[in-house]
Design an enzyme around this catalytic site. Structure first.
Site, PDB file in Angstrom:
ATOM      1  CE  LYS A 167      -4.145  -1.376   1.773  1.00  0.00           C
ATOM      2  NZ  LYS A 167      -4.204  -3.134   2.151  1.00  0.00           N
ATOM      3  CD  GLU A 212     -11.290   5.474   2.058  1.00  0.00           C
ATOM      4  OE1 GLU A 212     -11.208   6.539   1.540  1.00  0.00           O
ATOM      5  OE2 GLU A 212     -11.065   4.492   1.572  1.00  0.00           O
ATOM      6  CB  SER A 224      -0.288  -8.209  -1.385  1.00  0.00           C
ATOM      7  OG  SER A 224      -1.227  -9.194  -0.522  1.00  0.00           O
TER       8      SER A 224
HETATM    9  C1  LIG Z   1      -5.035  -3.969   1.589  1.00  0.00           C
HETATM   10  C2  LIG Z   1      -4.592  -5.050   1.162  1.00  0.00           C
HETATM   11  C3  LIG Z   1      -4.818  -5.976   0.199  1.00  0.00           C
HETATM   12  C4  LIG Z   1      -6.185  -5.740  -0.687  1.00  0.00           C
HETATM   13  O1  LIG Z   1      -6.024  -4.535  -1.435  1.00  0.00           O
HETATM   14  P1  LIG Z   1      -5.842  -4.328  -2.782  1.00  0.00           P
HETATM   15  O2  LIG Z   1      -6.080  -3.122  -3.322  1.00  0.00           O
HETATM   16  O3  LIG Z   1      -6.813  -5.341  -3.546  1.00  0.00           O
HETATM   17  O4  LIG Z   1      -4.180  -4.968  -3.234  1.00  0.00           O
HETATM   18  C5  LIG Z   1      -4.206  -7.307  -0.017  1.00  0.00           C
HETATM   19  N1  LIG Z   1      -3.003  -7.457   0.476  1.00  0.00           N
HETATM   20  C6  LIG Z   1      -2.681  -6.865   1.800  1.00  0.00           C
HETATM   21  C7  LIG Z   1      -1.601  -7.485   2.435  1.00  0.00           C
HETATM   22  C8  LIG Z   1      -3.448  -5.648   1.992  1.00  0.00           C
HETATM   23  O5  LIG Z   1      -2.918  -5.140   2.922  1.00  0.00           O
END
Ligand SMILES: *Cc1c(COP(=O)(O)O)cnc(C)c1O
Length: 393
Positions: A89, A111, A377
């Site tokens: 993020k 938000e 992610s």
């Molecule tokens: C917020 C988050 C997501 C989901 O958000 P996307 O916008 O779909 O990427 C996925 N994995 C992690 C670790 C997150 O913090």
């Protein structure tokens, strides 16, 4: 056919900017400036320097030996879990705060639902010494106490949203109200590839560093820039958009998008937007979303807070509708087991969102020669309590 946004802000039939008139000047200012500012040499340099020295990029592309052996195929993990703050993020919040500064804004609003985007926003505001206000549903403030504490430590003001269900959509309404009232000095940082044009495209471009790195890293390791499959979980869709970005128009790269089936597609407790969704408008964008027959947005459910969103970004709606991407849905149980499996096999505890992407290997087969990149992610520290309760650790 292109899978990128067109001049009008559409991905095929999806996207656009369906906003109240009062918001038009703010969104229009952004639309008119985002491409020129982000392509300036000085912007690129500051963005790249911060990604390297503050976020810790490039993140490694790691060949997962034991996971590959177990599923008899070749699996690389793109380690976004090693970014500062523990997930992808921050790539986006860094980009947006640099843009906000160049637009002369001295106040940031955001938000947040689970608090992850709020923390990523509060982090870059601290970095830049800019005032930060984060709207958060009262219920979420209670559920996500550690992230509320983080935001406060980082100097942000957390404002409870007390209307409606007191969750994410109510926080979004409050943030929009704030932006309408403070159009000149305030920038609204949206955390995924959702919202009115230009947000989905802007956020996808900031996250596209993920696939830009994958290309040269794969070239170094495998002698080719393209994997056979690129895999990511989809909440709003920003980590996926970043991982797919430079492969979107290369049809030889197969795209797999993984959504949260929650307790099961047919249980009424799920967040599998593409399968269950219909075209509608959410947060200023025409896209697929879960709704009742008379168009009320359905409350989504997933064990992972980051996938618990009733829509997907318009890019993903088009990837689904056109058949360019293969969409899979993974239940809570399948995800939790995949998270535990990665921990034991590779010594990496993934975020539960990410565990959904890892769970596909039990649901679908690949050949031994397939080259698969899974976007990891985020890391699992934030989810430890959920893992502890689930597995009775
Ligand atoms: C917020 C988050 C997501 C989901 O958000 P996307 O916008 O779909 O990427 C996925 N994995 C992690 C670790 C997150 O913090």
């Amino acid at each position: 056919m292109s899978y990128h946004v067109n001049e009008q802000g559409y991905y095929g039939d999806f996207g656009g900017a369906y906003i109240p008139e009062m918001l038009y000047p703010n969104v229009e200012e952004l639309r008119q400036n985002y491409l020129s500012i982000t392509s300036e040499e000085s912007f690129r340099k500051e963005f790249d320097d911060l990604l390297r020295d503050y976020v810790g990029r490039p993140t490694p592309l790691y060949y997962a030996n034991q996971l590959s052996e177990k599923y008899n195929t070749r699996i690389y993990l793109k380690r976004e879990d090693l970014c500062h703050t523990g997930a992808h993020k921050v790539n986006n919040t860094i980009g947006q705060i640099l843009l906000a500064k160049r637009l002369g804004k001295n106040r940031i609003i955001a938000e947040t639902g689970a608090g992850q985007h709020g923390v990523a926003t509060a982090t870059v505001c601290a970095l830049m010494g800019i005032e930060c206000v984060v709207y958060m549903g009262e219920v979420d403030i209670e559920r996500q106490a550690p992230n509320v504490a983080r935001m406060k430590m980082l100097g942000a003001t957390v404002v409870p949203a007390t209307s409606g269900s007191k969750t994410l959509k109510d926080a979004t309404n409050e943030a929009i109200r704030d932006w309408i009232n403070n159009p000149t000095n305030t920038h609204y940082i949206i955390g995924s590839v959702v919202g009115p044009h230009p947000y989905p495209d802007m956020v996808a471009r900031f996250q596209s560093v993920i696939s830009r790195e994958i290309k040269w890293q794969l070239k170094q390791k495998e002698g080719r820039e393209q994997p056979d499959y690129i895999v990511a979980c989809v909440g709003g869709g920003s980590n996926a958009a970043g991982a797919y970005y430079h492969f979107l128009d290369q049809s030889e790269v197969n795209i797999i998008a993984v959504e949260a089936a929650g307790k099961g597609i047919d249980t009424g407790e799920s967040a599998a937007t593409s399968v269950l969704g219909k075209t509608g408008i959410i947060h200023g964008s025409k896209t697929l979303l879960m709704q009742t027959p008379d168009g009320q947005i359905t409350e989504p459910y997933s064990i992972s807070a980051g996938l618990d969103y009733p829509g997907v970004g318009p890019m993903h709606a088009q990837l689904y509708a056109s058949g360019r991407a293969e969409f899979m849905s993974i239940t809570d149980r399948q995800a939790m087991e995949a998270g535990l499996e990665l921990s034991k096999l590779e010594g990496i505890i993934p975020a539960i969102e990410t565990s959904h992407a890892l769970a596909i290997f039990k649901q679908r087969s690949f050949t031994p020669s397939d080259l698969i990149v899974v976007n990891l992610s985020g890391r699992g520290d934030k989810d430890l309590n959920t893992y502890i309760k689930y597995f009775d650790l």
